[in-house]
Design a protein around this motif. Structure first.
Motif, mmCIF file in Angstrom:
data_model
loop_
_atom_site.group_PDB
_atom_site.id
_atom_site.type_symbol
_atom_site.label_atom_id
_atom_site.label_comp_id
_atom_site.label_asym_id
_atom_site.label_seq_id
_atom_site.Cartn_x
_atom_site.Cartn_y
_atom_site.Cartn_z
ATOM 1 N N GLU A 1 61.080 45.129 -8.118
ATOM 2 C CA GLU A 1 61.610 44.044 -7.289
ATOM 3 C C GLU A 1 62.660 44.576 -6.322
ATOM 4 O OE1 GLU A 1 62.844 41.162 -10.179
ATOM 5 O OE2 GLU A 1 60.775 40.554 -10.604
ATOM 6 N N TYR A 2 63.516 45.457 -6.812
ATOM 7 C CA TYR A 2 64.541 46.073 -5.957
ATOM 8 C C TYR A 2 63.882 46.842 -4.810
ATOM 9 C CZ TYR A 2 67.913 49.502 -4.339
ATOM 10 O OH TYR A 2 68.695 50.297 -3.535
ATOM 11 N N LEU A 3 62.908 47.682 -5.141
ATOM 12 C CA LEU A 3 62.240 48.493 -4.116
ATOM 13 C C LEU A 3 61.473 47.621 -3.126
ATOM 14 C CD1 LEU A 3 61.021 51.457 -6.337
ATOM 15 C CD2 LEU A 3 62.921 51.469 -4.702
ATOM 16 N N GLU A 4 60.803 46.598 -3.614
ATOM 17 C CA GLU A 4 60.043 45.729 -2.716
ATOM 18 C C GLU A 4 60.956 44.963 -1.767
ATOM 19 O OE1 GLU A 4 56.910 43.566 -4.789
ATOM 20 O OE2 GLU A 4 55.656 45.312 -4.334
ATOM 21 N N GLN A 5 62.168 44.621 -2.202
ATOM 22 C CA GLN A 5 63.134 43.978 -1.309
ATOM 23 C C GLN A 5 63.530 44.915 -0.177
ATOM 24 O OE1 GLN A 5 66.367 42.714 -3.799
ATOM 25 N NE2 GLN A 5 65.197 41.042 -4.705
ATOM 26 N N ARG A 6 63.314 46.197 -0.365
ATOM 27 C CA ARG A 6 63.623 47.203 0.654
ATOM 28 C C ARG A 6 62.367 47.650 1.395
ATOM 29 N NH1 ARG A 6 66.991 45.909 -2.472
ATOM 30 N NH2 ARG A 6 69.197 46.234 -2.234
ATOM 31 N N GLY A 7 61.287 46.915 1.228
ATOM 32 C CA GLY A 7 60.065 47.192 1.971
ATOM 33 C C GLY A 7 59.180 48.277 1.392
ATOM 34 N N ILE A 8 59.403 48.637 0.126
ATOM 35 C CA ILE A 8 58.617 49.687 -0.517
ATOM 36 C C ILE A 8 57.652 49.032 -1.502
ATOM 37 C CG2 ILE A 8 58.703 51.759 -1.952
ATOM 38 C CD1 ILE A 8 61.623 52.149 -0.929
ATOM 39 N N ASP A 9 56.357 49.174 -1.269
ATOM 40 C CA ASP A 9 55.350 48.610 -2.161
ATOM 41 C C ASP A 9 55.225 49.448 -3.424
ATOM 42 O OD1 ASP A 9 54.664 46.540 -0.400
ATOM 43 O OD2 ASP A 9 53.209 47.801 0.638
ATOM 44 N N VAL A 10 55.172 48.786 -4.564
ATOM 45 C CA VAL A 10 55.062 49.481 -5.839
ATOM 46 C C VAL A 10 54.053 48.779 -6.740
ATOM 47 C CG1 VAL A 10 57.434 50.336 -5.746
ATOM 48 C CG2 VAL A 10 56.943 48.179 -6.899
ATOM 49 N N ILE A 11 53.682 49.468 -7.807
ATOM 50 C CA ILE A 11 52.760 48.946 -8.807
ATOM 51 C C ILE A 11 53.441 49.090 -10.165
ATOM 52 C CG2 ILE A 11 50.478 49.194 -9.855
ATOM 53 C CD1 ILE A 11 49.762 50.746 -7.140
ATOM 54 N N ASN A 12 53.596 47.973 -10.866
ATOM 55 C CA ASN A 12 54.222 47.999 -12.183
ATOM 56 C C ASN A 12 53.164 48.281 -13.248
ATOM 57 O OD1 ASN A 12 56.524 47.619 -13.928
ATOM 58 N ND2 ASN A 12 55.584 45.717 -14.584
ATOM 59 N N VAL A 13 53.527 49.129 -14.214
ATOM 60 C CA VAL A 13 52.621 49.450 -15.314
ATOM 61 C C VAL A 13 52.972 48.548 -16.499
ATOM 62 C CG1 VAL A 13 51.760 51.237 -16.863
ATOM 63 C CG2 VAL A 13 52.399 51.834 -14.506
ATOM 64 N N ALA A 14 52.147 47.522 -16.702
ATOM 65 C CA ALA A 14 52.361 46.583 -17.804
ATOM 66 C C ALA A 14 52.168 47.299 -19.138
ATOM 67 C CB ALA A 14 51.386 45.424 -17.683
ATOM 68 N N GLY A 15 53.021 47.002 -20.087
ATOM 69 C CA GLY A 15 52.921 47.641 -21.404
ATOM 70 C C GLY A 15 53.764 48.891 -21.520
ATOM 71 N N GLY A 16 54.090 49.503 -20.384
ATOM 72 C CA GLY A 16 54.974 50.650 -20.356
ATOM 73 C C GLY A 16 54.542 51.831 -21.214
ATOM 74 N N THR A 17 55.521 52.646 -21.553
ATOM 75 C CA THR A 17 55.264 53.846 -22.343
ATOM 76 C C THR A 17 54.755 53.486 -23.738
ATOM 77 O OG1 THR A 17 56.961 55.024 -21.092
ATOM 78 C CG2 THR A 17 56.287 56.009 -23.175
ATOM 79 N N ASP A 18 55.244 52.386 -24.299
ATOM 80 C CA ASP A 18 54.738 51.962 -25.607
ATOM 81 C C ASP A 18 53.236 51.701 -25.533
ATOM 82 O OD1 ASP A 18 57.264 52.156 -26.717
ATOM 83 O OD2 ASP A 18 57.606 49.987 -26.794
ATOM 84 N N GLY A 19 52.796 51.001 -24.490
ATOM 85 C CA GLY A 19 51.373 50.732 -24.304
ATOM 86 C C GLY A 19 50.583 51.995 -24.029
ATOM 87 N N TRP A 20 51.196 52.909 -23.290
ATOM 88 C CA TRP A 20 50.564 54.195 -22.959
ATOM 89 C C TRP A 20 50.255 54.960 -24.254
ATOM 90 C CZ3 TRP A 20 49.782 56.040 -17.869
ATOM 91 C CH2 TRP A 20 49.390 57.382 -17.754
ATOM 92 N N ILE A 21 51.253 55.039 -25.131
ATOM 93 C CA ILE A 21 51.093 55.748 -26.404
ATOM 94 C C ILE A 21 50.047 55.043 -27.270
ATOM 95 C CG2 ILE A 21 52.279 56.378 -28.554
ATOM 96 C CD1 ILE A 21 54.853 56.667 -26.755
ATOM 97 N N ALA A 22 50.142 53.717 -27.363
ATOM 98 C CA ALA A 22 49.192 52.942 -28.174
ATOM 99 C C ALA A 22 47.755 53.107 -27.693
ATOM 100 C CB ALA A 22 49.588 51.463 -28.147
ATOM 101 N N ALA A 23 47.584 53.320 -26.387
ATOM 102 C CA ALA A 23 46.236 53.506 -25.823
ATOM 103 C C ALA A 23 45.726 54.930 -26.020
ATOM 104 C CB ALA A 23 46.242 53.151 -24.331
ATOM 105 N N GLY A 24 46.573 55.815 -26.543
ATOM 106 C CA GLY A 24 46.164 57.189 -26.793
ATOM 107 C C GLY A 24 46.080 58.038 -25.538
ATOM 108 N N LEU A 25 46.794 57.612 -24.502
ATOM 109 C CA LEU A 25 46.793 58.379 -23.244
ATOM 110 C C LEU A 25 47.688 59.616 -23.382
ATOM 111 C CD1 LEU A 25 46.892 55.300 -20.859
ATOM 112 C CD2 LEU A 25 44.952 56.833 -21.265
ATOM 113 N N PRO A 26 47.497 60.633 -22.531
ATOM 114 C CA PRO A 26 48.249 61.889 -22.671
ATOM 115 C C PRO A 26 49.765 61.703 -22.489
ATOM 116 C CG PRO A 26 46.509 62.103 -20.998
ATOM 117 C CD PRO A 26 46.534 60.685 -21.441
ATOM 118 N N THR A 27 50.513 62.378 -23.348
ATOM 119 C CA THR A 27 51.967 62.330 -23.289
ATOM 120 C C THR A 27 52.548 63.746 -23.254
ATOM 121 O OG1 THR A 27 52.143 62.257 -25.708
ATOM 122 C CG2 THR A 27 52.115 60.134 -24.539
#
Length: 96
Positions: free
Chosen positions: A68-94
């Motif tokens: 939200e902070y970056l987008e207020q400054r005109g920078i488009d971003v993509i949020n990763v829902a679930g974060g690092t906890d979700g990343w680990i739970a999905a078995g993705l590389p760490t």
């Protein structure tokens, strides 16, 4: 702000981890770059705005706030829902 699941993050993504340094040092998504939420204001120039910007934290809340902070400054971003906890739970590389 666009939001994706951990499984939708491209392998070669510019992935910015906004957790604090101690959290980042414990475990992180492979290839994630550390720019803690507490330092984002002074380190925005480190983000390559010519590439998609994926933001990740522990579960998705802090990365959404940074987004939200970056987008207020005109920078488009993509949020990763679930974060690092979700990343680990999905078995993705760490890294540690």
């Amino acid at each position: 702000m666009q939001e994706v699941t951990v499984n939708q993050v491209p392998e070669d993504a510019q992935l910015i981890d906004v957790r604090e340094a101690d959290e980042y040092s414990e475990i992180r998504a492979k290839g994630a770059i550390s720019i803690p939420m507490s330092e984002i204001v002074g380190r925005v120039e480190e983000i390559d705005q010519d590439r998609d910007i994926y933001l990740i934290c522990k579960a998705g809340g802090r990365s959404r706030q940074v987004g939200e902070y970056l987008e207020q400054r005109g920078i488009d971003v993509i949020n990763v829902a679930g974060g690092t906890d979700g990343w680990i739970a999905a078995g993705l590389p760490t890294e540690q």
